[in-house]
Design a protein around this motif. Structure first.
Motif, PDB file in Angstrom:
ATOM      1  N   HIS A   5       0.726  -1.165   0.192  1.00 32.01           N
ATOM      2  CA  HIS A   5       0.359   0.254  -0.408  1.00 32.01           C
ATOM      3  C   HIS A   5       0.485   1.729  -0.558  1.00 32.01           C
ATOM      4  O   HIS A   5       1.254   1.168   1.171  1.00 32.01           O
ATOM      5  CB  HIS A   5      -0.619   0.414   1.270  1.00 32.01           C
ATOM      6  CG  HIS A   5      -1.597   1.098   1.590  1.00 32.01           C
ATOM      7  ND1 HIS A   5      -3.179   0.655   1.483  1.00 32.01           N
ATOM      8  CD2 HIS A   5      -2.066   1.800   0.892  1.00 32.01           C
ATOM      9  CE1 HIS A   5      -3.917   1.498   1.023  1.00 32.01           C
ATOM     10  NE2 HIS A   5      -2.797   3.177   0.937  1.00 32.01           N
ATOM     11  N   GLU A  87      -8.744   2.229  -2.141  1.00 32.74           N
ATOM     12  CA  GLU A  87      -9.181   2.251  -0.514  1.00 32.74           C
ATOM     13  C   GLU A  87     -10.734   2.605  -0.170  1.00 32.74           C
ATOM     14  O   GLU A  87     -10.562   3.468  -0.369  1.00 32.74           O
ATOM     15  CB  GLU A  87      -8.809   2.666   1.005  1.00 32.74           C
ATOM     16  CG  GLU A  87      -8.020   4.244   0.830  1.00 32.74           C
ATOM     17  CD  GLU A  87      -6.608   4.238   1.065  1.00 32.74           C
ATOM     18  OE1 GLU A  87      -6.736   4.495   2.710  1.00 32.74           O
ATOM     19  OE2 GLU A  87      -5.430   4.450   0.012  1.00 32.74           O
ATOM     20  N   HIS A 152      -6.409  -1.943   5.427  1.00 32.91           N
ATOM     21  CA  HIS A 152      -5.490  -0.915   5.784  1.00 32.91           C
ATOM     22  C   HIS A 152      -4.479  -0.341   6.929  1.00 32.91           C
ATOM     23  O   HIS A 152      -5.023  -0.052   7.856  1.00 32.91           O
ATOM     24  CB  HIS A 152      -5.816  -0.302   4.791  1.00 32.91           C
ATOM     25  CG  HIS A 152      -4.496   0.974   3.978  1.00 32.91           C
ATOM     26  ND1 HIS A 152      -3.133   1.126   3.974  1.00 32.91           N
ATOM     27  CD2 HIS A 152      -5.730   2.440   4.475  1.00 32.91           C
ATOM     28  CE1 HIS A 152      -3.199   2.853   4.549  1.00 32.91           C
ATOM     29  NE2 HIS A 152      -4.158   2.984   4.932  1.00 32.91           N
ATOM     30  N   GLU A 200       3.210  -2.461   5.374  1.00 34.11           N
ATOM     31  CA  GLU A 200       3.383  -1.322   4.231  1.00 34.11           C
ATOM     32  C   GLU A 200       3.761  -0.222   3.765  1.00 34.11           C
ATOM     33  O   GLU A 200       4.054  -0.017   5.524  1.00 34.11           O
ATOM     34  CB  GLU A 200       1.812  -0.958   3.531  1.00 34.11           C
ATOM     35  CG  GLU A 200       0.728  -1.117   4.874  1.00 34.11           C
ATOM     36  CD  GLU A 200      -0.329  -0.198   5.132  1.00 34.11           C
ATOM     37  OE1 GLU A 200      -0.883   0.664   4.667  1.00 34.11           O
ATOM     38  OE2 GLU A 200      -1.406  -1.101   4.739  1.00 34.11           O
TER      39      GLU A 200
END
Length: 256
Positions: A5, A87, A152, A200
């Motif tokens: 990410h 996202e 995330h 990430e």
């Protein structure tokens, strides 16, 4: 190594060149476009290297633009470089007043992800000292039960850890895992299924220690990986292989 990410479209040209050079040997980078315009720019960047992939979505803080973005999102998501939707989710820190639209955008993107058989990436943020967004997303997940999802910048919320575990979610850890105050995130990271761990950067945001206060970049994912390996009490090389394999399974990377 894999950065699952980042936001390469937020990099200045020279900064982007350096960041891509520093990550040229990575297995993959997933660059997330947060609205149709930024997705287009992200796809252009992804064309520069085989190891760059794209997530296409409408960020919760952009949810007020859902109606004009729907058709573009649906078309952009068909691009072969797109390996996830999002996202999406809830952001009550920046845009609590658009809560209803955020839910509409989440429902639309969940349906799109299901249609295209792509993972759905969740962004969840509450005001400081609150966990309303986390609790509401947990309720949404219990009701809708998406087939493939990524939490995330996971912060260790216990209810999300439980429902995410029940649904087979991937838990993606970023730079904040390295911050001294984030004890809960590290405690939860110890016990999550190792086959569901991702790392990430969210670059150029959320830099890890020892780079706090600076612009983040994909190469700094190694610091989060090292902290996660420390927490899990496994060698960094072992966890690197595991997280690369997890990302491969989650996002179905392929040559283009």
């Amino acid at each position: 190594m894999t950065d699952t990410h980042c936001h390469l479209d937020y990099f200045e040209p020279e900064e982007l060149d350096a960041a891509l050079e520093n990550a040229k040997d990575f297995r993959a980078l997933v660059s997330v476009g947060i609205n149709p315009e930024r997705i287009g720019r992200t796809l252009e960047i992804a064309g520069r290297a085989r190891n760059i992939y794209v997530a296409a979505g409408l960020h919760p803080t952009e949810a007020q633009h859902l109606e004009e973005a729907k058709n573009q999102l649906a078309e952009l998501a068909k691009h072969p470089k797109v390996r996830a939707i999002g996202e999406t989710g809830l952001d009550f820190y920046w845009k609590p007043e658009t809560r209803d639209k955020q839910y509409e955008a989440l429902d639309f993107q969940a349906a799109l992800a299901d249609k295209l058989n792509l993972p759905l990436i969740f962004h969840i943020r509450s005001p400081n000292g609150d966990d309303r967004a986390e609790r509401e997303i947990a309720d949404w997940l219990k009701l809708h039960r998406p087939r493939r999802l990524v939490l995330h910048a996971f912060g260790g919320h216990q209810v999300l850890a439980q429902i995410g575990g029940d649904l087979g979610a991937y838990f993606s850890f970023g730079g904040p895992l390295t911050y001294k105050k984030n004890i809960q995130a590290r405690e939860v990271a110890k016990v999550l299924p190792v086959g569901k761990l991702l790392v990430e950067t969210d670059s150029p945001f959320l830099p890890p220690e020892p780079h706090r206060g600076k612009r983040n970049q994909p190469a700094f994912v190694r610091f989060t990986l090292a902290k996660l390996a420390e927490v899990r009490e496994v060698p960094v090389e072992v966890l690197e292989h595991i997280t690369d394999s997890n990302a491969e399974t989650c996002f179905a990377f392929r040559e283009n």
